[in-house]
Design a protein around this motif. Structure first.
Motif, PDB file in Angstrom:
ATOM      1  N   SER A 232      32.835  38.017  29.630  1.00 54.18           N
ATOM      2  CA  SER A 232      34.192  37.580  29.278  1.00 54.18           C
ATOM      3  C   SER A 232      35.231  38.570  29.800  1.00 54.18           C
ATOM      4  CB  SER A 232      34.326  37.421  27.764  1.00 54.18           C
ATOM      5  OG  SER A 232      34.066  38.652  27.101  1.00 54.18           O
ATOM      6  N   HIS A 233      34.903  39.857  29.744  1.00 56.25           N
ATOM      7  CA  HIS A 233      35.810  40.874  30.283  1.00 56.25           C
ATOM      8  C   HIS A 233      35.856  40.815  31.807  1.00 56.25           C
ATOM      9  CE1 HIS A 233      36.662  42.423  26.431  1.00 56.25           C
ATOM     10  NE2 HIS A 233      35.538  43.100  26.246  1.00 56.25           N
ATOM     11  N   LYS A 234      34.755  40.420  32.419  1.00 53.03           N
ATOM     12  CA  LYS A 234      34.758  40.272  33.884  1.00 53.03           C
ATOM     13  C   LYS A 234      35.705  39.154  34.303  1.00 53.03           C
ATOM     14  CE  LYS A 234      30.120  42.106  34.611  1.00 53.03           C
ATOM     15  NZ  LYS A 234      28.711  41.833  34.994  1.00 53.03           N
ATOM     16  N   ILE A 235      35.687  38.062  33.550  1.00 50.93           N
ATOM     17  CA  ILE A 235      36.636  36.980  33.826  1.00 50.93           C
ATOM     18  C   ILE A 235      38.065  37.468  33.613  1.00 50.93           C
ATOM     19  CG2 ILE A 235      37.444  34.716  33.046  1.00 50.93           C
ATOM     20  CD1 ILE A 235      34.557  34.023  32.363  1.00 50.93           C
ATOM     21  N   GLY A 236      38.280  38.225  32.520  1.00 47.14           N
ATOM     22  CA  GLY A 236      39.605  38.779  32.265  1.00 47.14           C
ATOM     23  C   GLY A 236      40.061  39.710  33.367  1.00 47.14           C
ATOM     24  N   THR A 237      39.136  40.492  33.905  1.00 45.93           N
ATOM     25  CA  THR A 237      39.477  41.410  34.998  1.00 45.93           C
ATOM     26  C   THR A 237      39.911  40.642  36.234  1.00 45.93           C
ATOM     27  OG1 THR A 237      37.917  43.061  34.169  1.00 45.93           O
ATOM     28  CG2 THR A 237      38.606  43.255  36.468  1.00 45.93           C
ATOM     29  N   PHE A 238      39.169  39.570  36.569  1.00 42.29           N
ATOM     30  CA  PHE A 238      39.551  38.753  37.718  1.00 42.29           C
ATOM     31  C   PHE A 238      40.924  38.111  37.502  1.00 42.29           C
ATOM     32  CE2 PHE A 238      34.955  38.582  38.925  1.00 42.29           C
ATOM     33  CZ  PHE A 238      35.111  39.021  40.239  1.00 42.29           C
ATOM     34  N   LEU A 239      41.211  37.672  36.273  1.00 45.62           N
ATOM     35  CA  LEU A 239      42.514  37.068  35.982  1.00 45.62           C
ATOM     36  C   LEU A 239      43.643  38.081  36.164  1.00 45.62           C
ATOM     37  CD1 LEU A 239      41.722  34.878  32.825  1.00 45.62           C
ATOM     38  CD2 LEU A 239      42.170  34.098  35.154  1.00 45.62           C
ATOM     39  N   VAL A 240      43.444  39.303  35.658  1.00 47.22           N
ATOM     40  CA  VAL A 240      44.468  40.339  35.799  1.00 47.22           C
ATOM     41  C   VAL A 240      44.677  40.682  37.267  1.00 47.22           C
ATOM     42  CG1 VAL A 240      45.051  42.732  35.286  1.00 47.22           C
ATOM     43  CG2 VAL A 240      44.046  41.295  33.510  1.00 47.22           C
ATOM     44  N   LEU A 241      43.572  40.835  37.996  1.00 46.25           N
ATOM     45  CA  LEU A 241      43.670  41.169  39.416  1.00 46.25           C
ATOM     46  C   LEU A 241      44.363  40.057  40.187  1.00 46.25           C
ATOM     47  CD1 LEU A 241      42.875  43.202  41.632  1.00 46.25           C
ATOM     48  CD2 LEU A 241      40.715  41.964  41.869  1.00 46.25           C
TER      49      LEU A 241
ATOM     50  N   ARG B 287      24.714  45.803  40.327  1.00 44.17           N
ATOM     51  CA  ARG B 287      25.754  44.782  40.160  1.00 44.17           C
ATOM     52  C   ARG B 287      26.971  45.342  39.437  1.00 44.17           C
ATOM     53  NH1 ARG B 287      23.865  39.389  37.289  1.00 44.17           N
ATOM     54  NH2 ARG B 287      23.610  40.885  35.563  1.00 44.17           N
ATOM     55  N   GLU B 288      26.720  46.197  38.431  1.00 46.94           N
ATOM     56  CA  GLU B 288      27.840  46.809  37.718  1.00 46.94           C
ATOM     57  C   GLU B 288      28.565  47.809  38.593  1.00 46.94           C
ATOM     58  OE1 GLU B 288      29.030  46.042  34.694  1.00 46.94           O
ATOM     59  OE2 GLU B 288      27.605  44.393  34.703  1.00 46.94           O
ATOM     60  N   CYS B 289      27.810  48.493  39.460  1.00 50.40           N
ATOM     61  CA  CYS B 289      28.451  49.438  40.393  1.00 50.40           C
ATOM     62  C   CYS B 289      29.395  48.711  41.336  1.00 50.40           C
ATOM     63  CB  CYS B 289      27.382  50.180  41.201  1.00 50.40           C
ATOM     64  SG  CYS B 289      26.553  51.493  40.284  1.00 50.40           S
ATOM     65  N   MET B 290      29.034  47.491  41.723  1.00 52.83           N
ATOM     66  CA  MET B 290      29.890  46.709  42.612  1.00 52.83           C
ATOM     67  C   MET B 290      31.124  46.194  41.877  1.00 52.83           C
ATOM     68  SD  MET B 290      26.947  44.547  44.632  1.00 52.83           S
ATOM     69  CE  MET B 290      28.159  43.597  45.546  1.00 52.83           C
ATOM     70  N   PHE B 291      30.991  45.954  40.570  1.00 57.55           N
ATOM     71  CA  PHE B 291      32.123  45.398  39.829  1.00 57.55           C
ATOM     72  C   PHE B 291      33.102  46.466  39.365  1.00 57.55           C
ATOM     73  CE2 PHE B 291      34.406  43.506  36.318  1.00 57.55           C
ATOM     74  CZ  PHE B 291      34.677  42.241  36.807  1.00 57.55           C
ATOM     75  N   PHE B 292      32.615  47.684  39.142  1.00 55.33           N
ATOM     76  CA  PHE B 292      33.496  48.736  38.615  1.00 55.33           C
ATOM     77  C   PHE B 292      34.722  48.977  39.511  1.00 55.33           C
ATOM     78  CE2 PHE B 292      34.736  53.169  37.792  1.00 55.33           C
ATOM     79  CZ  PHE B 292      34.990  53.074  36.437  1.00 55.33           C
ATOM     80  N   PRO B 293      34.581  49.003  40.865  1.00 58.47           N
ATOM     81  CA  PRO B 293      35.790  49.133  41.703  1.00 58.47           C
ATOM     82  C   PRO B 293      36.796  48.020  41.491  1.00 58.47           C
ATOM     83  CG  PRO B 293      33.820  49.601  42.988  1.00 58.47           C
ATOM     84  CD  PRO B 293      33.349  49.066  41.674  1.00 58.47           C
ATOM     85  N   LEU B 294      36.310  46.799  41.152  1.00 58.20           N
ATOM     86  CA  LEU B 294      37.251  45.712  40.859  1.00 58.20           C
ATOM     87  C   LEU B 294      38.047  46.015  39.598  1.00 58.20           C
ATOM     88  CD1 LEU B 294      35.112  42.515  41.604  1.00 58.20           C
ATOM     89  CD2 LEU B 294      36.919  43.512  43.001  1.00 58.20           C
ATOM     90  N   LEU B 295      37.388  46.620  38.615  1.00 57.29           N
ATOM     91  CA  LEU B 295      38.084  47.009  37.387  1.00 57.29           C
ATOM     92  C   LEU B 295      39.161  48.049  37.687  1.00 57.29           C
ATOM     93  CD1 LEU B 295      38.259  46.837  34.274  1.00 57.29           C
ATOM     94  CD2 LEU B 295      36.538  48.659  34.181  1.00 57.29           C
TER      95      LEU B 295
ATOM     96  N   LEU C  20      48.794  42.360  30.039  1.00 54.32           N
ATOM     97  CA  LEU C  20      47.665  42.430  30.965  1.00 54.32           C
ATOM     98  C   LEU C  20      47.337  43.872  31.332  1.00 54.32           C
ATOM     99  CD1 LEU C  20      48.391  39.415  33.344  1.00 54.32           C
ATOM    100  CD2 LEU C  20      46.860  39.520  31.379  1.00 54.32           C
ATOM    101  N   PHE C  21      48.367  44.687  31.515  1.00 50.87           N
ATOM    102  CA  PHE C  21      48.116  46.092  31.850  1.00 50.87           C
ATOM    103  C   PHE C  21      47.444  46.816  30.691  1.00 50.87           C
ATOM    104  CE2 PHE C  21      49.606  50.518  31.649  1.00 50.87           C
ATOM    105  CZ  PHE C  21      48.992  51.001  32.799  1.00 50.87           C
ATOM    106  N   MET C  22      47.902  46.564  29.467  1.00 52.46           N
ATOM    107  CA  MET C  22      47.280  47.217  28.316  1.00 52.46           C
ATOM    108  C   MET C  22      45.824  46.784  28.162  1.00 52.46           C
ATOM    109  SD  MET C  22      50.240  47.461  25.374  1.00 52.46           S
ATOM    110  CE  MET C  22      50.622  45.699  25.372  1.00 52.46           C
ATOM    111  N   TYR C  23      45.540  45.507  28.426  1.00 57.21           N
ATOM    112  CA  TYR C  23      44.170  45.010  28.330  1.00 57.21           C
ATOM    113  C   TYR C  23      43.261  45.698  29.345  1.00 57.21           C
ATOM    114  CZ  TYR C  23      40.271  41.827  29.201  1.00 57.21           C
ATOM    115  OH  TYR C  23      39.025  41.299  29.413  1.00 57.21           O
ATOM    116  N   ILE C  24      43.686  45.733  30.585  1.00 60.53           N
ATOM    117  CA  ILE C  24      42.831  46.327  31.618  1.00 60.53           C
ATOM    118  C   ILE C  24      42.743  47.835  31.444  1.00 60.53           C
ATOM    119  CG2 ILE C  24      44.435  46.886  33.498  1.00 60.53           C
ATOM    120  CD1 ILE C  24      41.262  44.752  33.828  1.00 60.53           C
ATOM    121  N   THR C  25      43.803  48.450  30.928  1.00 59.47           N
ATOM    122  CA  THR C  25      43.764  49.885  30.660  1.00 59.47           C
ATOM    123  C   THR C  25      42.765  50.203  29.551  1.00 59.47           C
ATOM    124  OG1 THR C  25      46.079  50.137  31.321  1.00 59.47           O
ATOM    125  CG2 THR C  25      45.141  51.897  29.981  1.00 59.47           C
ATOM    126  N   LEU C  26      42.728  49.359  28.524  1.00 58.55           N
ATOM    127  CA  LEU C  26      41.765  49.554  27.437  1.00 58.55           C
ATOM    128  C   LEU C  26      40.335  49.484  27.960  1.00 58.55           C
ATOM    129  CD1 LEU C  26      41.089  49.854  24.439  1.00 58.55           C
ATOM    130  CD2 LEU C  26      41.280  47.364  24.224  1.00 58.55           C
TER     131      LEU C  26
END
Length: 580
Positions: free
Chosen positions: A145-154, A62-70, A119-125
């Motif tokens: 919570s970071h997964k939700i943040g990633t979806f919001l940034v994307l 599941r994490e392998c599938m999410f990492f490309p989204l990050l 948003l860029f600094m957050y996702i970069t971190l």
């Protein structure tokens, strides 16, 4: 025998010391890993973490599938931030567009830039934390919570890019132009990122025992690296040129005067342009209901006058439908102090504030007299009055009357831009410099006696500018505000630019990022050679560390069974204490 036994004991003791040293290093390293995993996964305890075993995936399915989204969120947020950062030249247009739709003035452009940067600094971190965890051989687990943040940034980045592409598609031309300036430095940044990524790549490639996995890890990395090494072969920048081939600095034409220093299209604004050494003045001309040409950019008076206070029911009325007696009584300066239409305006002196508060709508005849007295070029957009206006069909004739009979300006100072009735204008005012607002074949331009082109900066092309110059047709680009864009226009051979920032661009003595081909080649080669050395050193370091650690498994016999060594090595890092 005793000597042999003693020697064997010393060898074993030495290897145990190596193991102990590695254990100590792992233990002392735990606080750093705890911080990484804590911020990334909210897993602050050691027992909550798992190391990646050699040859195994760095995370669960599941994490392998999410990492490309990050990674995708990082890429899209980077593209949007770069695009919007380069769009700073046109922020005022963006805010003006929103004003027309929302009815009130606000610096939405700056707010959008701040949001994009956060948003860029957050996702970069998050991505940096993930890379550090991979470099430490830790399994990845991104907190919900970071997964939700990633979806919001994307989602935000994709939506913003789509909306701006639909409503403001020309901005991609600005991005393409910016690459002619920033490409050499973006290349260095990309190579630097690849050097940093070599650490986790080398770690996981060397630790795995399967050749196929090693190829899967290292192959794409080396392909991207080779691509980056060869990119400069296809780069082009007019600012990379031989010494002595740069043309003269483009003349500066004040766009509606100096709108960052004074209310636009007012006497004060044009005086500020003259004070700062502007070579010309640009404005917009509308004709009042009783036939008086005056300066106004918008179709209504709402944004740049106090019409809402004096005639609150007439704010949506076309500016050309008011008489001059009404127009001259309106204040055209207080809005400037209230709205502060530019983010980089700075503060005005008390004298300038008082002067700005007392500005009124400017007549065309007075504007031309000011330009003539200072020997400044003049270019303006001439707006045709709306239906049922008394001068709807005689707007050009009335404008010519003011220019030729009332202002007394020297004809050669007029850059005539209006295309309607051009042949008639040439017959009654042969001294005007005929100017075209779009590109056309050189033969057609010469046939119409065109001596200057007035083009949007997005149409900038050094090749076209050169071809027109060979036919004695000069090029003016509008609206050029940022130093990097002015530098590109200078290197491309533009003869003049229309700008809001005469007071800033006048201080540039040479284009930014100007360099010779030899200097660029040295920068390119040094970057590539240095990166190759660093990446090779990182791979060699990982190979040496793994080889040095694995040597502890052999002492002529076997200290640890080689088949269980990798599992033992993984468990060592998770021990809660060390041997004293």
């Amino acid at each position: 025998m005793d000597a042999g036994a003693t020697s064997l004991k010393r060898i074993k003791f030495g290897k145990l010391k190596v193991v102990r040293r590695h254990l100590l290093q792992r233990y002392e390293h735990q606080p750093f890993i705890s911080c990484l995993a804590g911020f990334y996964s909210c897993r602050w305890k050691r027992y909550q973490r798992r190391r990646t075993e050699p040859g195994k995936c760095c995370c669960k399915t599941r994490e392998c599938m999410f990492f490309p989204l990050l990674v995708g969120a990082f890429c899209f947020s980077l593209v949007f931030l770069y695009m919007w950062g380069e769009a700073k030249n046109d922020y005022n247009n963006f805010d003006w567009y929103n004003y027309g739709n929302l009815g009130f003035w606000f610096l939405w452009s700056v707010v959008l830039l701040i949001v994009a940067a956060i948003l860029f600094m957050y996702i970069t971190l998050l991505l940096v934390l993930a890379m550090c965890l991979l470099a430490e051989g830790q399994q990845l687990y991104l907190h919900w919570s970071h997964k939700i943040g990633t979806f919001l940034v994307l989602g935000f980045s994709i939506t913003a890019l789509f909306i701006l592409s639909v409503l403001w598609g020309d901005q991609w031309k600005t991005v393409r132009l910016s690459f002619q300036i920033t490409a050499p430095y973006l290349h260095i940044a990309a190579i630097t990122i690849m050097v940093l990524l070599s650490w986790p790549v080398a770690l996981h490639a060397i630790r795995t025992d399967k050749k196929v996995v090693q190829v899967i890890i290292v192959g794409p990395y080396l392909a991207i690296l080779l691509f980056l090494f060869l990119i400069p072969l296809g780069m082009y920048s007019p600012c990379i040129r031989e010494v002595g081939t740069l043309g003269p600095k483009p003349a500066l034409i004040g766009h509606r005067g100096a709108p960052m220093l004074a209310p636009e299209n007012t006497e004060m604004s044009f005086q500020k342009t003259i004070e700062h050494g502007g070579d010309g003045l640009e404005t917009d001309v509308t004709i009042s209901y009783d036939g008086v040409p005056f300066l106004m950019h918008d179709s209504t008076l709402r944004r740049t006058t106090n019409i809402g206070e004096v005639y609150p029911n007439e704010t949506a009325q076309n500016a050309a439908l008011f008489s001059w007696d009404t127009l001259k009584e309106l204040n055209a300066g207080t809005w400037f102090l209230k709205d502060k239409p530019f983010s980089g305006m700075g503060s005005l002196s008390r004298a300038d504030q008082n002067q700005a508060m007392n500005q009124s709508i400017y007549k065309l005849s007075n504007f031309l007299q000011l330009a003539d007295s200072q020997n400044k070029l003049v270019i303006f957009d001439l707006y045709r009055p709306p239906e049922k206006h008394p001068y709807r069909n005689s707007w050009i004739n009335r404008t010519l009357e003011v220019i030729l009979n009332e202002s007394g300006i020297k004809p050669h100072l007029i850059l005539w831009l209006e295309n309607d009735m051009r042949s008639f204008v040439q017959s009654v005012a042969p001294g005007f410099q005929q100017t075209m607002g779009s590109k056309a074949p050189v033969e057609d331009l010469l046939m119409d006696n065109i001596v200057k082109l007035n083009l949007a900066y997005t149409e900038m092309s050094s090749e076209d500018i050169r071809q027109y110059a060979e036919a004695n047709i000069t090029t003016n680009l509008y609206v050029v505000n940022e130093p990097w864009l002015f530098s590109l226009a200078w290197c491309s051979g533009a003869h003049s630019v229309t700008t809001n920032t005469v007071h800033m661009l006048k201080n540039l003595s040479q284009p930014l990022f100007l360099m010779t081909p030899q200097q660029y080649n040295i920068m390119w080669i040094l970057t590539d050679v240095t990166s190759v050395l660093l990446i090779s050193l990182i791979f060699a370091l990982h190979w040496w560390r793994e080889r040095a650690f694995s040597c502890c498994t052999h002492d002529g016999g076997t200290m640890l069974e080689s088949g269980t060594y990798n599992k033992f090595r993984t468990e060592l890092s998770d021990m809660p204490a060390v041997v004293a």
